[in-house]
Design an enzyme around this catalytic site. Structure first.
Site, PDB file in Angstrom:
ATOM      1  N   LYS A 193      90.799 102.764  30.736  1.00  0.00           N
ATOM      2  CA  LYS A 193      90.851 102.087  32.322  1.00  0.00           C
ATOM      3  C   LYS A 193      92.515 102.009  32.418  1.00  0.00           C
ATOM      4  CE  LYS A 193      89.446  98.516  35.536  1.00  0.00           C
ATOM      5  NZ  LYS A 193      88.583  97.241  35.612  1.00  0.00           N
ATOM      6  N   SER A 237      83.338  93.716  36.740  1.00  0.00           N
ATOM      7  CA  SER A 237      83.830  95.106  36.741  1.00  0.00           C
ATOM      8  C   SER A 237      83.531  96.082  35.820  1.00  0.00           C
ATOM      9  CB  SER A 237      85.469  94.822  36.909  1.00  0.00           C
ATOM     10  OG  SER A 237      86.022  94.568  37.908  1.00  0.00           O
ATOM     11  N   SER A 293      85.370  97.014  39.491  1.00  0.00           N
ATOM     12  CA  SER A 293      86.436  97.934  39.460  1.00  0.00           C
ATOM     13  C   SER A 293      86.685  99.109  38.483  1.00  0.00           C
ATOM     14  CB  SER A 293      87.562  97.009  39.233  1.00  0.00           C
ATOM     15  OG  SER A 293      87.700  96.604  38.101  1.00  0.00           O
TER      16      SER A 293
END
Lengths: 92, 483
Positions: free
Chosen positions: B83, B182, B158
């Site tokens: 990420k 997330s 997210s």
């Protein structure tokens, strides 16, 4: 509804430049969300405030040396620099 | 079977038995990314050169181990993606923000360092909501990630890029982060397995801080076993993160038979899509059929969790994001004095949700409002933690695990919630309590509504990842995730 002046005051505290349009939208959005936050007024009183578990978050206050190579890279990442210093606008 | 469909364990066996090389695996994944990612947009950066050089080194290491008759690490030669709020040295780390558009990481995050030591291949950096603020990746400054199961819908957020990359076979596994939903929400929306570990189980060094008392990194993968392998590799004490815990996953097998599963009635009320409820109830029934005892429990402060979370999250985030000032790193705009540089750099560099959260946090912490918002939220956080302590308490005849939905609804349409921030926040209603209490939780694919996957949330007590993973693994074998 929070006032436009209040939005502008908070934006200044937060160091955010907002356009006229952004300020207007922010006023509406913040008001909706803050109204929702009022739900907490209904919550039972509790003496015990809580963050994460105490005990695991403490450490000795000590300086851990960073290698020169990393330090140089960190300085190099700043937008404005001179030698091994980060440059800022004059304050006084 | 395509190379990119293999699990970590299968890849490891294949590498061991010379069926293919790490280079073969890496090229297959890069090819998939080229083919699919234009449309899905799971990646912000593809690190092709890094990946290929890592693959060559991994193949050498594997050959050497083989020659010496030794085994090599489980993750050696396995292609993954990270990420884009986690630092990989020498690569961009944008946080999906314009303010860090050209920022290049100066060092590796601890979890990345640990993965590199095992010999992983890093394919790229994945998309997210700007600074991980959101539940859909629509807040990315560089465009939304689409759901591989339905491209008109969001992948969740997210960590949407990390979830979509795994779901579309563009990475064997990924790292995500979870501050309020997330890892679990995108895992649920994309039909993969995602583990949000106990607060402190994984070092946060090298992660861009969103809300420091809530943030946690974790694995996202094709199945439970893969999640466990990655979790084992990244967890443990790190001197660079004072909140990291000296913790090693115990690996005893816990069977569903004989354990007690709590079903919180507050999580099955108004607002829950009946189709989602059906899938979750069915999964609970399957656990019961295996011999688990199902009991209804109360988490009575649940109704306050979302408000409590958004006050604490935004307060901590407003402080953490003060570091983006146009001076130390990232984008810098001109100004007549120092204050002007701050105002302009932040005004231009941050997107609208980031500004909204900074504003909310600043408001909650400001003089005159602190007691009513921030202090009150900390008190309520204590109540939420107590709810879980009571539910899990052995002296109170407590439960082993809690089963509930991840989100009230499956993946929603792109754009559907963008003009109404509060309705977006409501997507997190079943996930935020876990972060407030610092607990571990996993999203397990439990079924589908049409094309859209739905995840079951399995919550455990602190540092009980083993119980979660063990039971999830048993359940995974008997749940048909495609129905």
């Amino acid at each position: 509804m929070i006032t436009k002046e209040e939005v502008e005051r908070i934006a200044k505290l937060a160091r955010l430049e907002l356009t006229e349009k952004e300020t207007e939208k922010m006023q509406k959005d913040l008001s909706d969300i803050l109204d929702y936050f009022d739900l907490l007024k209904k919550a039972p009183k509790s003496e015990k405030a809580s963050s994460q578990k105490p005990g695991i978050c403490t450490r000795k206050d000590e300086v851990v040396a960073q290698s020169r190579e990393v330090a140089e890279k960190l300085v190099a990442a700043s937008p404005d620099k001179e030698d091994s210093y980060i440059k800022v606008k004059s304050i006084l | 079977m395509e190379l990119t469909e293999l699990t970590i364990k299968q890849c490891h066996e294949g590498l061991k038995n010379k069926k293919f090389s790490s280079r073969d695996l890496t090229l297959a994944y890069l090819e998939n990314i080229k083919k699919k990612d234009k449309e899905l947009h799971a990646f912000l950066t593809v690190t092709e050169d890094l990946a290929i050089s890592q693959a060559i080194r991994a193949d050498e290491r594997i050959a050497l181990s083989r020659a010496e008759g030794q085994d090599f690490p489980m993750l050696c030669g396995i292609p993954c993606a990270i990420k884009d709020n986690i630092l990989v040295e020498g690569q961009k780390c944008t946080n999906a923000s314009k303010i860090l558009e050209n920022y290049v990481a100066s060092y590796d995050a601890t979890c990345v360092k640990k993965l590199k030591e095992q010999g992983v291949i890093i394919l790229g950096k994945t998309n997210l909501d700007e600074f991980a603020f959101g539940s859909s990746t629509e807040n990315s400054a560089f465009g939304v990630t689409k759901n591989p199961h339905d491209k008109t819908r969001v992948a969740g957020g997210s960590s949407g890029g990390s979830a979509a990359a795994v779901a579309a076979n563009m990475a064997c596994f990924t790292l995500g982060t979870d501050t309020g939903c997330s890892i679990r929400t995108p895992a649920s929306f994309c039909g993969i397995v995602g583990l949000k570990p106990t607060y402190g189980a994984v070092s946060r060094y090298g992660l861009t801080a969103s809300a420091s008392s809530l943030d946690q990194m974790g694995p996202m993968a094709k199945n439970v076993e893969d999640c466990k392998i990655v979790f084992k590799a990244i967890s443990g004490k790190d001197k660079m993160d004072a909140t990291s815990a000296d913790y090693k996953l115990e690996e005893s097998e816990v069977k569903l038979k004989g354990i007690k599963i709590g079903v919180p009635k507050e999580y099955f009320g108004k607002g829950l899509d009946p189709e989602v409820e059906k899938i979750i109830r069915n999964a609970i029934k399957k656990a019961e059929d295996q011999g688990a005892e199902i009991v209804e429990i109360n988490l009575s402060s649940s109704e306050y969790a979302l408000a409590c979370y958004y006050i604490i999250q935004t307060s901590e985030a407003s402080a953490n994001l003060a570091r983006f000032d146009g001076i130390r790193y990232g984008r810098s705009e001109n100004g007549k004095d120092l204050l002007d540089v701050y105002l302009n750099s932040r005004g231009v560099g941050f997107g609208s949700e980031t500004k909204r959260r900074i504003m909310l946090g600043t408001y909650s912490l400001s003089s005159g409002y602190y007691d009513a918002y921030y202090k009150k939220a900390q008190e309520v956080r204590g109540l939420i933690r107590q709810d879980f302590e009571k539910a899990f308490s052995p002296s109170n005849d407590g439960v082993d695990l809690i089963f509930c939905p991840v989100t009230p609804f499956p993946a929603f349409k792109i754009g559907e919630k963008m003009n109404d921030p509060l309705s977006m926040y409501l997507a997190d209603i079943y996930t935020v309590s876990v972060n407030l209490a610092g607990l571990p939780a996993l999203s397990l694919p439990a079924g589908k509504i049409g094309k859209l996957p739905v995840g079951l949330q399995i919550i455990g007590n602190q540092f009980q990842e083993n119980k979660i993973l063990s039971c999830a693994s048993e359940l995974e074998k008997i749940i048909d995730k495609n129905v």
